[in-house]
Design a protein around this motif. Structure first.
Motif, PDB file in Angstrom:
ATOM      1  N   ALA A  65       0.835  -1.205   0.000  1.00  0.00           N
ATOM      2  CA  ALA A  65       0.000   0.000   0.000  1.00  0.00           C
ATOM      3  C   ALA A  65       0.867   1.251   0.000  1.00  0.00           C
ATOM      4  CB  ALA A  65      -0.933  -0.007   1.215  1.00  0.00           C
ATOM      5  N   ARG A  66       1.885   1.256   0.830  1.00  0.00           N
ATOM      6  CA  ARG A  66       2.779   2.421   0.889  1.00  0.00           C
ATOM      7  C   ARG A  66       3.577   2.575  -0.400  1.00  0.00           C
ATOM      8  NH1 ARG A  66       2.846   5.798   5.420  1.00  0.00           N
ATOM      9  NH2 ARG A  66       3.836   7.007   3.782  1.00  0.00           N
ATOM     10  N   ALA A  67       3.955   1.457  -1.010  1.00  0.00           N
ATOM     11  CA  ALA A  67       4.718   1.527  -2.264  1.00  0.00           C
ATOM     12  C   ALA A  67       3.894   2.236  -3.342  1.00  0.00           C
ATOM     13  CB  ALA A  67       5.125   0.133  -2.722  1.00  0.00           C
ATOM     14  N   TRP A  68       2.585   1.935  -3.404  1.00  0.00           N
ATOM     15  CA  TRP A  68       1.746   2.630  -4.378  1.00  0.00           C
ATOM     16  C   TRP A  68       1.541   4.086  -3.965  1.00  0.00           C
ATOM     17  CZ3 TRP A  68      -3.255   4.623  -3.370  1.00  0.00           C
ATOM     18  CH2 TRP A  68      -3.812   5.285  -4.473  1.00  0.00           C
ATOM     19  N   TYR A  69       1.113   4.323  -2.732  1.00  0.00           N
ATOM     20  CA  TYR A  69       0.787   5.689  -2.308  1.00  0.00           C
ATOM     21  C   TYR A  69       2.000   6.610  -2.427  1.00  0.00           C
ATOM     22  CZ  TYR A  69      -1.095   9.630   0.191  1.00  0.00           C
ATOM     23  OH  TYR A  69      -1.521  10.897   0.500  1.00  0.00           O
ATOM     24  N   ASP A  70       3.168   6.122  -2.053  1.00  0.00           N
ATOM     25  CA  ASP A  70       4.387   6.933  -2.071  1.00  0.00           C
ATOM     26  C   ASP A  70       5.082   6.961  -3.427  1.00  0.00           C
ATOM     27  OD1 ASP A  70       4.017   7.490   0.651  1.00  0.00           O
ATOM     28  OD2 ASP A  70       5.237   5.788   1.277  1.00  0.00           O
ATOM     29  N   SER A  71       4.577   6.199  -4.404  1.00  0.00           N
ATOM     30  CA  SER A  71       5.241   6.116  -5.711  1.00  0.00           C
ATOM     31  C   SER A  71       5.250   7.477  -6.409  1.00  0.00           C
ATOM     32  CB  SER A  71       4.541   5.091  -6.603  1.00  0.00           C
ATOM     33  OG  SER A  71       3.268   5.563  -7.021  1.00  0.00           O
ATOM     34  N   PRO A  72       6.286   7.732  -7.197  1.00  0.00           N
ATOM     35  CA  PRO A  72       6.324   8.993  -7.959  1.00  0.00           C
ATOM     36  C   PRO A  72       5.115   9.145  -8.882  1.00  0.00           C
ATOM     37  CG  PRO A  72       8.457   7.891  -8.048  1.00  0.00           C
ATOM     38  CD  PRO A  72       7.501   6.936  -7.386  1.00  0.00           C
ATOM     39  N   GLU A  73       4.640   8.043  -9.441  1.00  0.00           N
ATOM     40  CA  GLU A  73       3.490   8.109 -10.342  1.00  0.00           C
ATOM     41  C   GLU A  73       2.250   8.617  -9.614  1.00  0.00           C
ATOM     42  OE1 GLU A  73       6.534   5.376 -11.715  1.00  0.00           O
ATOM     43  OE2 GLU A  73       5.342   5.312  -9.873  1.00  0.00           O
ATOM     44  N   TYR A  74       1.982   8.060  -8.424  1.00  0.00           N
ATOM     45  CA  TYR A  74       0.802   8.506  -7.694  1.00  0.00           C
ATOM     46  C   TYR A  74       1.005   9.894  -7.100  1.00  0.00           C
ATOM     47  CZ  TYR A  74      -3.283   8.882  -4.824  1.00  0.00           C
ATOM     48  OH  TYR A  74      -4.452   9.351  -4.278  1.00  0.00           O
ATOM     49  N   GLN A  75       2.170  10.184  -6.592  1.00  0.00           N
ATOM     50  CA  GLN A  75       2.398  11.488  -5.978  1.00  0.00           C
ATOM     51  C   GLN A  75       2.290  12.625  -6.981  1.00  0.00           C
ATOM     52  OE1 GLN A  75       2.607  12.401  -2.659  1.00  0.00           O
ATOM     53  NE2 GLN A  75       1.777  10.325  -2.587  1.00  0.00           N
ATOM     54  N   THR A  76       2.554  12.357  -8.252  1.00  0.00           N
ATOM     55  CA  THR A  76       2.330  13.362  -9.290  1.00  0.00           C
ATOM     56  C   THR A  76       0.844  13.583  -9.516  1.00  0.00           C
ATOM     57  OG1 THR A  76       4.418  12.843 -10.378  1.00  0.00           O
ATOM     58  CG2 THR A  76       2.738  13.915 -11.730  1.00  0.00           C
ATOM     59  N   VAL A  77       0.086  12.492  -9.621  1.00  0.00           N
ATOM     60  CA  VAL A  77      -1.357  12.561  -9.892  1.00  0.00           C
ATOM     61  C   VAL A  77      -2.124  13.121  -8.693  1.00  0.00           C
ATOM     62  CG1 VAL A  77      -3.396  11.146 -10.374  1.00  0.00           C
ATOM     63  CG2 VAL A  77      -1.254  10.675 -11.547  1.00  0.00           C
ATOM     64  N   VAL A  78      -1.741  12.751  -7.484  1.00  0.00           N
ATOM     65  CA  VAL A  78      -2.509  13.133  -6.297  1.00  0.00           C
ATOM     66  C   VAL A  78      -2.553  14.650  -6.093  1.00  0.00           C
ATOM     67  CG1 VAL A  78      -0.700  13.035  -4.509  1.00  0.00           C
ATOM     68  CG2 VAL A  78      -3.037  12.399  -3.934  1.00  0.00           C
ATOM     69  N   GLN A  79      -1.627  15.366  -6.696  1.00  0.00           N
ATOM     70  CA  GLN A  79      -1.642  16.827  -6.571  1.00  0.00           C
ATOM     71  C   GLN A  79      -2.943  17.408  -7.122  1.00  0.00           C
ATOM     72  OE1 GLN A  79       0.695  18.222  -4.637  1.00  0.00           O
ATOM     73  NE2 GLN A  79       1.407  16.099  -4.472  1.00  0.00           N
ATOM     74  N   HIS A  80      -3.510  16.779  -8.153  1.00  0.00           N
ATOM     75  CA  HIS A  80      -4.814  17.220  -8.678  1.00  0.00           C
ATOM     76  C   HIS A  80      -5.906  17.026  -7.626  1.00  0.00           C
ATOM     77  CE1 HIS A  80      -3.431  17.947 -12.722  1.00  0.00           C
ATOM     78  NE2 HIS A  80      -2.830  16.772 -12.736  1.00  0.00           N
TER      79      HIS A  80
END
Length: 95
Positions: A65-80
């Protein structure tokens, strides 16, 4: 042990930002063992104020779960999502 992330949308500020998040978040799942269990379905509020929406995702364990949430891919998208609405996000381990 299965681990879940529960997202509750409390209030929307910018629907355009949320639309951008929705359009891009699926791509962040690639390579991660994520299973969407619920996503903005009908609610029956039993206690407290109703959120605008609820999403529950399952992972095989907390590191996944942390690997996905903390991933660069998700952290870029989550800004929206951060710009679009107020959410609560809770990681909880199953029993």
């Amino acid at each position: 042990m299965a681990t879940y992330i529960v997202f509750t949308r409390e209030s929307t500020q910018d629907q355009t930002e949320l639309d951008a998040y929705q359009a891009k978040v699926g791509a962040s799942f690639a390579g991660h063992p994520i299973k969407v269990l619920a996503a903005y379905g009908p609610q029956q509020v039993l206690e407290g104020p109703a959120p605008e929406g609820v999403v529950i995702v399952e992972f095989p364990d907390t590191p996944s779960a942390r690997a996905w949430y903390d991933s660069p891919e998700y952290q870029t998208v989550v800004q929206h999502r951060f710009r679009g609405a107020t959410y609560r996000a809770v990681l909880v381990e199953g029993v």
